[in-house]
Design an enzyme around this catalytic site. Structure first.
Site, mmCIF file in Angstrom:
data_model
loop_
_atom_site.group_PDB
_atom_site.id
_atom_site.type_symbol
_atom_site.label_atom_id
_atom_site.label_comp_id
_atom_site.label_asym_id
_atom_site.label_seq_id
_atom_site.Cartn_x
_atom_site.Cartn_y
_atom_site.Cartn_z
ATOM 1 N N ASP A 80 -4.479 1.594 10.772
ATOM 2 C CA ASP A 80 -5.869 1.236 11.029
ATOM 3 C C ASP A 80 -5.982 0.777 12.492
ATOM 4 O O ASP A 80 -6.081 1.602 13.394
ATOM 5 C CB ASP A 80 -6.203 0.113 10.023
ATOM 6 C CG ASP A 80 -7.670 -0.128 9.850
ATOM 7 O OD1 ASP A 80 -8.441 0.253 10.718
ATOM 8 O OD2 ASP A 80 -8.069 -0.728 8.838
ATOM 9 N N LYS A 140 -6.436 6.244 10.371
ATOM 10 C CA LYS A 140 -7.850 5.933 10.555
ATOM 11 C C LYS A 140 -8.106 5.767 12.062
ATOM 12 O O LYS A 140 -8.184 4.650 12.594
ATOM 13 C CB LYS A 140 -8.195 4.650 9.794
ATOM 14 C CG LYS A 140 -9.575 4.663 9.194
ATOM 15 C CD LYS A 140 -9.729 3.497 8.241
ATOM 16 C CE LYS A 140 -11.106 3.441 7.649
ATOM 17 N NZ LYS A 140 -11.296 2.268 6.793
ATOM 18 N N GLY A 187 0.781 -1.232 0.000
ATOM 19 C CA GLY A 187 0.000 0.000 0.000
ATOM 20 C C GLY A 187 0.812 1.281 0.000
ATOM 21 O O GLY A 187 0.399 2.288 -0.577
ATOM 22 N N GLU A 190 3.951 4.447 5.841
ATOM 23 C CA GLU A 190 2.730 3.654 5.652
ATOM 24 C C GLU A 190 1.710 4.456 4.845
ATOM 25 O O GLU A 190 1.700 5.691 4.897
ATOM 26 C CB GLU A 190 2.108 3.312 7.016
ATOM 27 C CG GLU A 190 2.564 1.994 7.599
ATOM 28 C CD GLU A 190 1.953 0.779 6.890
ATOM 29 O OE1 GLU A 190 1.536 0.893 5.723
ATOM 30 O OE2 GLU A 190 1.903 -0.285 7.521
ATOM 31 N N ASP A 191 0.841 3.744 4.146
ATOM 32 C CA ASP A 191 -0.284 4.430 3.492
ATOM 33 C C ASP A 191 -1.384 4.694 4.515
ATOM 34 O O ASP A 191 -1.963 5.767 4.553
ATOM 35 C CB ASP A 191 -0.826 3.619 2.301
ATOM 36 C CG ASP A 191 -1.175 2.187 2.683
ATOM 37 O OD1 ASP A 191 -0.591 1.659 3.659
ATOM 38 O OD2 ASP A 191 -2.027 1.584 2.023
ATOM 39 N N PHE A 235 -14.659 3.024 3.980
ATOM 40 C CA PHE A 235 -13.800 2.136 3.198
ATOM 41 C C PHE A 235 -13.152 2.938 2.078
ATOM 42 O O PHE A 235 -13.795 3.268 1.084
ATOM 43 C CB PHE A 235 -14.585 0.953 2.639
ATOM 44 C CG PHE A 235 -13.683 -0.170 2.231
ATOM 45 C CD1 PHE A 235 -13.468 -1.251 3.072
ATOM 46 C CD2 PHE A 235 -12.985 -0.108 1.023
ATOM 47 C CE1 PHE A 235 -12.592 -2.264 2.706
ATOM 48 C CE2 PHE A 235 -12.104 -1.113 0.659
ATOM 49 C CZ PHE A 235 -11.910 -2.197 1.503
HETATM 50 C C1 PRP Z 1 -2.617 -2.052 5.247
HETATM 51 C C2 PRP Z 1 -1.654 -0.892 5.449
HETATM 52 C C3 PRP Z 1 -0.930 -1.265 6.701
HETATM 53 C C4 PRP Z 1 -1.941 -2.085 7.465
HETATM 54 C C5 PRP Z 1 -2.505 -1.263 8.560
HETATM 55 O O1 PRP Z 1 -1.973 -3.082 4.595
HETATM 56 O O2 PRP Z 1 -0.788 -0.740 4.368
HETATM 57 O O3 PRP Z 1 0.251 -2.009 6.454
HETATM 58 O O4 PRP Z 1 -2.985 -2.452 6.561
HETATM 59 O O5 PRP Z 1 -3.479 -1.977 9.263
HETATM 60 P P1 PRP Z 1 -3.447 -2.153 10.822
HETATM 61 O O6 PRP Z 1 -3.137 -0.825 11.450
HETATM 62 O O7 PRP Z 1 -4.856 -2.634 11.133
HETATM 63 O O8 PRP Z 1 -2.436 -3.183 11.180
HETATM 64 P P2 PRP Z 1 -2.750 -4.333 3.981
HETATM 65 O O9 PRP Z 1 -2.715 -5.464 4.963
HETATM 66 O O10 PRP Z 1 -4.110 -3.898 3.513
HETATM 67 O O11 PRP Z 1 -1.832 -4.757 2.776
HETATM 68 P P3 PRP Z 1 -1.387 -3.874 1.497
HETATM 69 O O12 PRP Z 1 -0.448 -2.804 2.016
HETATM 70 O O13 PRP Z 1 -0.703 -4.846 0.620
HETATM 71 O O14 PRP Z 1 -2.627 -3.283 0.884
#
Ligand code: PRP
Length: 192
Positions: free
Chosen positions: A115, A143, A57, A111-112, A165
């Protein structure tokens, strides 16, 4: 036929391209000031700031951010994955590690989106155990509403209070939409 940028699938455009790029510019300027004038750089060997992007991401944000720095920076990439249902909440697995050691380096994790906070806290433990000179965190989107574990974020592009979302600018739904230049809220009918 859908528009190439999928705008017809969005309930709304949350952050248009121009707003994101402006924010990226401001964050890069703040980081530059902090590491060149505010004493955040701690590497005794004075090596460039190391940006570490979390695949997949963060790739788009990292690419834009890295190109805004007037100072030398290096970058590396790691990949992590959340364990599925049936495992402990927040369990994270390292899929691809860094290419080089980070001991003594100034590291900025990119990070993108943050969450629940579990991924960043897993990475914080993993990285600080390797004795970097400094470790800080930058995310494009925080978020806040979804946080399950406390975490510290040093640089935030946008704080999102609503649990919507979102896709685009690196963020996906089922691997689609990562290459959109904006961040939008996907219509529920497109979430299967
Ligand atoms: C997303 C984002 C973070 C993580 C955050 O990655 O890039 O790494 O979720 O979530 P958290 O705070 O609940 O741990 P994702 O697992 O969607 O994979 P991606 O980066 O390949 O889209």
């Amino acid at each position: 036929m859908d528009s190439p940028q999928f705008e017809d699938r969005m309930a709304k455009i949350l952050f248009p391209k121009e707003e994101i790029l402006q924010r990226v510019k401001v964050i890069a300027a703040q980081i530059t000031t902090d590491y060149t004038q505010n004493g955040f750089a701690k590497d005794p060997k004075d090596r460039p700031l190391l940006l570490v992007g979390v695949l997949r991401g963060a790739l788009v944000f990292l690419a834009d951010l890295a190109r805004r720095f007037p100072i030398p920076v290096e970058y590396d990439l790691i990949s992590v994955s959340s364990y599925g249902n049936g495992t402990a909440p927040g369990a994270v697995r390292l899929v691809k590690d860094l290419e080089k050691p980070i001991e003594g380096r100034d590291v900025l994790l990119v990070e993108d989106i943050i969450d629940t906070g579990y991924t960043i806290e897993y990475l914080r433990r993993s990285f600080t155990a390797r004795n970097p000179a400094s470790f800080r965190v930058c995310t494009l989107v925080d978020k806040v509403a979804r946080r399950e574990t406390p975490t510290t974020i040093d640089y935030t592009g946008f704080a999102l209070e609503e649990d919507e979302f979102i896709v685009g600018y690196g963020m996906d739904y089922a691997e689609l939409y990562r290459n959109l230049p904006y961040i939008g809220v996907l219509k529920t009918e497109w979430i299967g």
